[in-house]
Design a protein around this motif. Structure first.
Motif, PDB file in Angstrom:
ATOM      1  N   GLU A 134       0.750  -1.057   0.364  1.00 20.49           N
ATOM      2  CA  GLU A 134      -0.011   0.105  -0.115  1.00 20.49           C
ATOM      3  C   GLU A 134       0.873   1.403  -0.141  1.00 20.49           C
ATOM      4  OE1 GLU A 134      -3.361   0.524  -0.592  1.00 20.49           O
ATOM      5  OE2 GLU A 134      -4.198  -0.492   1.077  1.00 20.49           O
ATOM      6  N   ASN A 189       2.788  12.801  -2.360  1.00 20.92           N
ATOM      7  CA  ASN A 189       2.042  12.219  -3.274  1.00 20.92           C
ATOM      8  C   ASN A 189       1.205  10.737  -2.895  1.00 20.92           C
ATOM      9  OD1 ASN A 189       2.682  14.244  -5.004  1.00 20.92           O
ATOM     10  ND2 ASN A 189       4.156  13.045  -6.145  1.00 20.92           N
ATOM     11  N   LEU A 190       2.176  10.023  -2.112  1.00 20.42           N
ATOM     12  CA  LEU A 190       1.621   8.944  -1.363  1.00 20.42           C
ATOM     13  C   LEU A 190       0.346   9.077  -0.646  1.00 20.42           C
ATOM     14  CD1 LEU A 190       1.747   5.779  -0.456  1.00 20.42           C
ATOM     15  CD2 LEU A 190       3.335   6.533   1.230  1.00 20.42           C
ATOM     16  N   MET A 192      -1.518  11.641  -0.560  1.00 15.56           N
ATOM     17  CA  MET A 192      -2.742  11.956  -1.903  1.00 15.56           C
ATOM     18  C   MET A 192      -3.368  10.751  -2.241  1.00 15.56           C
ATOM     19  SD  MET A 192      -1.271  15.486  -3.422  1.00 15.56           S
ATOM     20  CE  MET A 192      -2.554  16.349  -4.245  1.00 15.56           C
ATOM     21  N   ASP A 193      -2.369   9.750  -2.781  1.00 11.36           N
ATOM     22  CA  ASP A 193      -2.959   8.429  -3.452  1.00 11.36           C
ATOM     23  C   ASP A 193      -3.695   7.672  -2.195  1.00 11.36           C
ATOM     24  OD1 ASP A 193      -1.554   9.017  -5.787  1.00 11.36           O
ATOM     25  OD2 ASP A 193       0.118   7.882  -5.306  1.00 11.36           O
ATOM     26  N   LEU A 194      -3.188   7.492  -1.032  1.00 13.15           N
ATOM     27  CA  LEU A 194      -3.779   6.945   0.029  1.00 13.15           C
ATOM     28  C   LEU A 194      -5.243   7.301   0.212  1.00 13.15           C
ATOM     29  CD1 LEU A 194      -0.932   6.352   2.299  1.00 13.15           C
ATOM     30  CD2 LEU A 194      -2.141   4.611   1.036  1.00 13.15           C
ATOM     31  N   GLU A 196      -7.119   9.063  -1.741  1.00 10.60           N
ATOM     32  CA  GLU A 196      -8.083   8.775  -2.687  1.00 10.60           C
ATOM     33  C   GLU A 196      -8.502   7.349  -2.901  1.00 10.60           C
ATOM     34  OE1 GLU A 196      -6.655  11.481  -6.242  1.00 10.60           O
ATOM     35  OE2 GLU A 196      -6.731   9.281  -7.028  1.00 10.60           O
ATOM     36  N   ARG A 197      -7.498   6.501  -2.464  1.00 14.70           N
ATOM     37  CA  ARG A 197      -7.926   4.968  -2.407  1.00 14.70           C
ATOM     38  C   ARG A 197      -8.586   4.509  -1.307  1.00 14.70           C
ATOM     39  NH1 ARG A 197      -2.461   3.848  -4.476  1.00 14.70           N
ATOM     40  NH2 ARG A 197      -2.098   2.842  -2.174  1.00 14.70           N
TER      41      ARG A 197
ATOM     42  N   SER B 270      -2.801  18.946  -6.872  1.00 24.77           N
ATOM     43  CA  SER B 270      -2.385  17.925  -7.699  1.00 24.77           C
ATOM     44  C   SER B 270      -0.919  17.335  -7.605  1.00 24.77           C
ATOM     45  CB  SER B 270      -2.369  18.490  -9.100  1.00 24.77           C
ATOM     46  OG  SER B 270      -1.209  19.360  -9.127  1.00 24.77           O
ATOM     47  N   ARG B 271      -0.546  16.293  -8.362  1.00 31.14           N
ATOM     48  CA  ARG B 271       0.857  15.663  -7.611  1.00 31.14           C
ATOM     49  C   ARG B 271       1.676  16.497  -8.364  1.00 31.14           C
ATOM     50  NH1 ARG B 271      -3.145  13.512  -6.203  1.00 31.14           N
ATOM     51  NH2 ARG B 271      -3.593  11.422  -5.780  1.00 31.14           N
TER      52      ARG B 271
END
Ligand SMILES: Nc1ncnc2c1ncn2[C@@H]1O[C@H](COP(=O)(O)OP(=O)(O)O)[C@@H](O)[C@H]1O
Ligand SMILES: Nc1ncnc2c1ncn2[C@@H]1O[C@H](COP(=O)(O)OP(=O)(O)O)[C@@H](O)[C@H]1O
Ligand code: SF4
Ligand SMILES: [Mg+2]
Ligand SMILES: [Mg+2]
Lengths: 267, 338
Positions: A134, A189-190, A192-194, A196-197, B270-271
């Protein structure tokens, strides 16, 4: 938007002995009210000593407030029986600033991530591998110890551990402040990804306004134990209402030399 | 518009010999010039060799490390062969220093005023007491310390971090240095205090005309104060040029990546670009380009893994890059900073 965390008129005081003047009382948190909506990121900014960490510790029940209340997922923490309280608190996890001191150097990565699962009686080795994946770490890191990792990787391990019990809220206390610039962006970034997921809600604490602007939906500005201003990200950054917010913003050096007084025209 | 050269560093390497007698180069072949009154920024993430470079210049290397190659000339005089006594006379006089932690320069058990007085006297021992006191007050006023006469009589622990750094700058400026070396002078401070200290440094330089080498990892600070920039990576300078050209046309993929990873207003929500991986340890640098394991320049080639790129003119003689494909970086820089 339904609130996952509500802090209402919270007061936290410390009494300390101070030199010749005897006792003095520090109002570390002085009437703070905040609401964190589901799936949202609330940025909390303020200079060192303004009370950010004290506020966080109080949310986790590590400080006893003088007055006010903390509600998590609609449950008021004050007055909740210890077992019920622990259950509610498992849905809020903390990620610390310092990936160096927050991981036990003697433990292997596998055990660090597995610990909260074991305590909760939900340990399964596959779940550890899943958590590491993850946060972008391979399964083969499991037998290594924290010292063998860079700062950014340690912060990933800390985040994997925080995710173990499938929390709904992450409280991130200066999570990228100790990291190198090139690695900060990886961790941001990680996060932000987490979000979202997994649909996480973040209370994101920092003194670095650029990072806060990047991540937050709303921002609260704290000074000397109080919230001086709360607003949408763009309102806070583009049209601050409080002079303290304005002075904080004016202090950020812009990473663009062409904005300097007397700069030549941009080619 | 160029002023005379004040400091010139050539091919400077710093390191130690390991158990087998092999050299470990923590700083490897670094060179730059500082002109009178100008500001040079050494930029790079922690461990890239910024502090050791300037420690070697000042003759202040920690125990166990030595200069393995190179020359350091200050006003034409070779500092590396200068006897320690003469070097010490130069430090605190023409060469002054400000470090991240003000307590490295302050004695906790001595009054702040007495410590600044000592700096004033160090190079003008016969100055009358009244004149020294007046100078101490003047210096504290210049760095924005309120009630200087009264504050001078207190001890460092009674001062805040920002105020201590002001005192250290007062001490550094005591003898109107020609060159100020500031190693992360604001890194430990809050943003509002950081801005105040940068203003104090700018004022001090405006009054004295001193040049400055500013060591920092903060590209915001660099953009605000630098004339020239050296970007360091893994012990080497990978890009060198004026602040204008480096920010505008990065000629090294690492610089482009750093600029791309800045979390800016325009990119909010954003990224940002993230340079993958992390820097190699000094004992584990790859044979070719030290950045090769992290480089995402589409034009990178086999050469990168085998041959170490040297610093050489990229756009023109004033803008240099240590990348085999420096002529192919602009598009990449634009893509990652978009
Ligand atoms: N355990 C404690 N005892 C006494 N004072 C404390 C304690 N923890 C924090 N404080 C004081 O409370 C204030 C807020 O501290 P803190 O919450 O750590 O600020 P921040 O995290 O914003 O830097 C500071 O004045 C600090 O000295
Ligand atoms: N006394 C020392 N002995 C051995 N290695 C050192 C010593 N001081 C620094 N280093 C190493 O040298 C490299 C460069 O250090 P430094 O100049 O302090 O970096 P920077 O100032 O850019 O953060 C780092 O990898 C650091 O670990
Ligand atoms: S030399 Fe090759 S690996 Fe190194 S920065 Fe240039 S393109 Fe990238
Ligand atoms: Mg804190
Ligand atoms: Mg350093």
């Amino acid at each position: 938007m339904s609130a996952v965390l509500e802090i209402d008129d919270l007061h936290v005081r410390f009494t300390s002995r101070r030199g010749l003047r005897g006792r003095s009382v520090v109002h570390a948190v002085d009437g703070v009210s905040l609401t964190l909506g589901r799936g949202e990121t609330l940025g909390l900014v303020g200079e060192s000593g303004c009370g950010k960490s004290t506020l966080v510790r109080t949310v986790f029940g590590l400080n006893t407030p003088a007055s006010g209340s903390v509600s998590i997922l609609g449950q008021r923490m004050q007055g909740l029986a210890p077992a019920a309280r622990r259950k509610v608190l498992s849905s809020v996890q903390l990620v610390f600033q310092d990936p160096y001191s927050s991981l036990d150097p003697r433990m292997r990565v596998h055990d660090i991530v597995a610990e909260p699962l074991r305590i909760a009686g939900r340990y399964a080795p596959e779940r550890v591998v899943e958590l590491l994946a993850e946060v972008g770490l391979d399964a083969d890191v499991q037998q290594r110890r924290p010292a063998q990792f860079s700062g950014g990787q340690r912060q990933r391990i800390g985040i994997a551990r925080a995710l173990a019990l499938r929390p709904e809220i992450l409280v991130l206390d200066e999570p990228v402040s100790a990291l190198d610039v090139s690695v900060q962006a990886q961790v941001v970034n990680l996060l932000m990804d987490l979000q979202e997921r997994l649909g996480l809600s973040y209370l994101f604490i920092a003194h670095d306004l650029a990072v806060v602007r990047h991540l937050s939906d709303r921002v609260a500005v704290m000074r000397q134990g109080r919230i001086v201003e709360t607003g949408d990200r763009d309102q806070i950054f583009d049209a601050p209402r409080h002079p303290y917010t304005a002075s904080l913003l004016a202090s950020i050096p812009h990473p663009d030399p062409y904005l300097r007084p007397g700069a030549p025209p941009r080619p | 518009m160029t002023t005379p050269v004040l400091l010139r560093v050539d091919d400077l390497s710093v390191g130690y010999r390991d158990a087998d007698g092999a050299e470990v180069r923590l700083v490897d072949g670094v060179g730059f010039t500082v002109h009178e009154g100008r500001v040079l920024c050494l930029v790079g993430e922690s461990g890239s060799g910024k502090s050791l470079t300037m420690a070697a210049v000042l003759g202040l290397l920690p125990e166990g490390l030595e200069v393995l190659s190179g020359t350091v000339r200050f006003r034409g005089q070779d500092l590396l062969t200068l006897p320690e006594r003469e070097l010490r006379a130069l430090r605190g006089n023409e060469l002054a220093m400000v470090f991240q932690d003000p307590m490295t320069a302050l004695n906790p058990v001595k009054r702040v005023g007495a410590q600044i007085a000592r700096a004033v006297r160090a190079h003008h021992p016969r100055t009358p007491r009244a004149q020294v006191l007046a100078r101490v007050e003047e210096l504290l006023t210049e760095v924005g310390v309120p009630d200087p006469a009264e504050r001078a009589r207190s001890y460092p622990h009674q001062w805040s971090g920002g105020m201590r750094q002001r005192a250290v700058i007062a001490m550094a400026m005591a003898n109107r240095p020609a060159l100020l070396i500031a190693d992360e002078p604001t890194t430990a401070l809050d943003v509002t205090i950081q801005a105040q200290i940068m203003d104090v440094l700018a004022d001090a330089r405006a009054t004295s005309g001193a040049a400055m080498v500013l060591i920092t990892h903060d590209l915001g600070l660099v953009a605000q104060v630098a004339d020239e920039i050296c970007i360091m990576y893994a012990g080497r300078i990978v890009e060198r040029g004026t602040v204008w050209t480096v920010f505008d046309e990065a000629r090294h993929p690492y610089t482009a990546g750093l600029l791309g990873s800045l979390l800016s207003a325009e990119r909010a929500g954003s990224r940002a670009y993230a340079i993958p991986g992390s820097p190699p340890a000094p004992t584990r640098r790859p044979p070719g380009c030290a950045f090769a394991t992290r480089c995402e320049l589409p034009a990178r080639s086999e050469l990168c893994g085998t041959t170490r790129p040297e610093l050489r003119p990229a756009a023109d003689v004033t803008h240099e890059s240590a990348c085999h494909h420096a002529d192919r970086t602009l598009e990449f820089a634009r893509a990652v900073t978009a």
